[in-house]
Design an enzyme around this catalytic site. Structure first.
Site, PDB file in Angstrom:
ATOM      1  N   HIS A 158       0.811  -1.216   0.000  1.00 17.47           N
ATOM      2  CA  HIS A 158       0.000   0.000   0.000  1.00 17.47           C
ATOM      3  C   HIS A 158       0.846   1.269   0.000  1.00 17.47           C
ATOM      4  O   HIS A 158       0.337   2.341  -0.309  1.00 17.47           O
ATOM      5  CB  HIS A 158      -0.946  -0.009   1.206  1.00 17.47           C
ATOM      6  N   ASP A 366       3.435   9.275  -1.456  1.00 22.00           N
ATOM      7  CA  ASP A 366       2.317   8.453  -1.014  1.00 22.00           C
ATOM      8  C   ASP A 366       2.075   7.341  -2.013  1.00 22.00           C
ATOM      9  O   ASP A 366       2.255   7.542  -3.227  1.00 22.00           O
ATOM     10  CB  ASP A 366       1.043   9.293  -0.879  1.00 22.00           C
TER      11      ASP A 366
END
Length: 458
Positions: A158, A366
């Site tokens: 992730h 991110d």
């Protein structure tokens, strides 16, 4: 067809899983409801050694079994607070300057992965497939293989995957990549992340990468893929609209007194670019004085990992910056920045985002950043806000209607804020429609179903 066994560091409770409208929790839970199976991992509790060794606690919710274990203080400190969050998290977010490495913590990380795998083995049936999530559990498949498990096991990361020159700063980098190669399928958020992994395989593992993304290294053959995690945009839109009349949202609208609203929602984390964001807002007020007393910036940043020193520092620095900027630009009836270091229900946050004219999402790095996608989905299509988004968020590759910025360029971000605040309705609607189309094409169900279909085909 066998069951799905999902493994994550932290397992949501049945209430949390059902109450989510986006993200990992609802993705896993919806897949498990469809297929039937087990969600296995840490309960979030630190417990005594006797309790930890007692075996998984099982709780059934329809066809889904929540199987959780507690961690001892030693395991929590070494596996979670130590190697996972003090070493891997900063390095995977390109912050080697904040990374710390201790051999004892790495040993604890591997020990806990082996212990968790041993706990799960008794629950696995021959036809089950296992889907493991995130950097806490890189050695998990290797531990399962040592326990004699031959089931298909997939891994999804992730976070970003760092370029090899960054990853080399983790002393046991080769052991980690060798462990990662024990999976049948490894999934990444972006093409950039997958290329970084392939680069390591070729340059440092002596392996090969096929045109189809197949990797051969350390005597193993595995597939790799890019799977962009999404949200269910129409569900978020409905939730945001339903909660517009909640007291907290009405109070926010009333307190603005007609001012425009810039909205940000983040975990309190150094990867999110919060300090840079505050300074960009300050630049807006300095460069464009017409916005002074006419725009308010609300930053929601609930605390996280409060026992890690670097997180204490970011909280102190953020409080200082908010106070400094407010001291410079506040009036008797105006506070430029409202910094809220507290948690709000997701439904309330989405309705607050719906009331804003700008969503300000500027992480320094991110994996995907679902807040950006949730902000878009929450907007009123008849009067949508504008998303200002960092080019270093995985979502930037999909959300072509956003204003893309470099989060290190303070003046550039302030210019994007000014453009967003001044954007005419027709352009705002056009950009919103383009973003919503992207969210619907690649929603959370597509992410889930594509990964699992590829894992079954391994």
């Amino acid at each position: 067809m066998g069951r799905l066994i999902a493994v994550s560091n932290r397992v949501a409770t049945p209430t949390e899983a059902k109450g989510s409208v986006g993200g990992l929790a609802v993705g896993i839970f919806s897949a498990l409801k469809d297929m039937g199976g087990i969600w296995f991992g840490w309960s979030g509790d630190v417990v005594s050694e006797a309790v930890a060794n007692a075996g998984p606690t099982l709780e059934d919710e329809g066809p889904v079994t929540f199987a959780t274990v507690g961690l001892t203080r030693r395991d929590y400190d070494q596996y979670y607070r130590g190697f996972s969050n003090a070493t891997l998290w900063p390095v995977f977010h390109y912050r080697n300057d904040l990374a710390a490495y201790e051999r004892e913590e790495y040993a604890g990380y591997r020990r806990v992965n082996a212990w968790l795998a041993h706990k799960l083995v008794t629950l696995i049936e021959p036809d089950d497939i296992v889907w493991v999530h995130d950097f806490h559990l890189i050695p998990f498949a290797e531990s399962l293989r040592r326990e004699g498990v031959h089931n298909r096991v997939g891994f999804f990361l992730h976070t970003p995957f760092p370029s090899p020159q960054i990853l080399l700063n983790v002393p046991p980098h080769q052991e980690l990549i060798k462990s990662l190669c024990c999976y049948d399928l490894v999934g990444f958020q972006t093409d950039t992340d997958r290329v970084a992994f392939h680069d390591y395989i070729v340059r440092y593992a002596g392996g090969t990468v096929g045109d189809d993304g197949e990797v051969q290294a350390y005597g193993r053959r595995l597939r790799t893929g890019v799977y962009r995690i999404g949200v269910f945009p129409d569900e978020i839109a409905q939730e945001a609209a339903r909660n517009e009349s909640r007291q907290q949202v009405l109070e926010l609208k009333h307190s603005l007194e007609g001012r425009k609203l810039i909205m940000s929602v983040d975990r309190l984390d150094y990867s999110k670019g919060l300090i840079e964001r505050f300074r960009a807002f300050e630049q807006l007020l300095e460069r464009a004085p017409q916005w002074r007393e006419n725009v308010t910036f609300v930053q929601v940043a609930p605390p996280t990992r409060a026992d890690v020193e670097s997180y204490k520092n970011i909280q102190q620095n953020l409080e200082y910056e908010a106070g400094r900027i407010n001291g410079r630009y506040s009036g008797l009836d105006y506070t430029p920045i409202r910094y809220l270091n507290q948690r709000f229900p997701r439904s309330h946050l989405m309705s607050m985002c719906r009331e804003s004219q700008v969503g300000f999402v500027t992480p320094l790095r991110d994996g995907m950043n679902l807040v950006a996608k949730e902000y878009v989905a929450a907007q009123n299509p008849d009067d949508p806000g504008v998303l200002v988004l960092s080019e270093f968020a995985g979502a930037a590759a999909e959300l072509c209607g956003a204003l893309i910025v470099n989060p290190h360029d303070i003046v550039g971000m302030s210019e994007a804020l000014e453009r967003a605040l001044s954007m005419p309705l027709a352009e705002r609607k056009q950009r919103h429609e383009a973003n919503m189309a992207a969210l619907r094409r690649n929603d959370l169900g597509v992410w889930r179903d594509t990964f699992l279909a590829d894992l079954r085909g391994c």
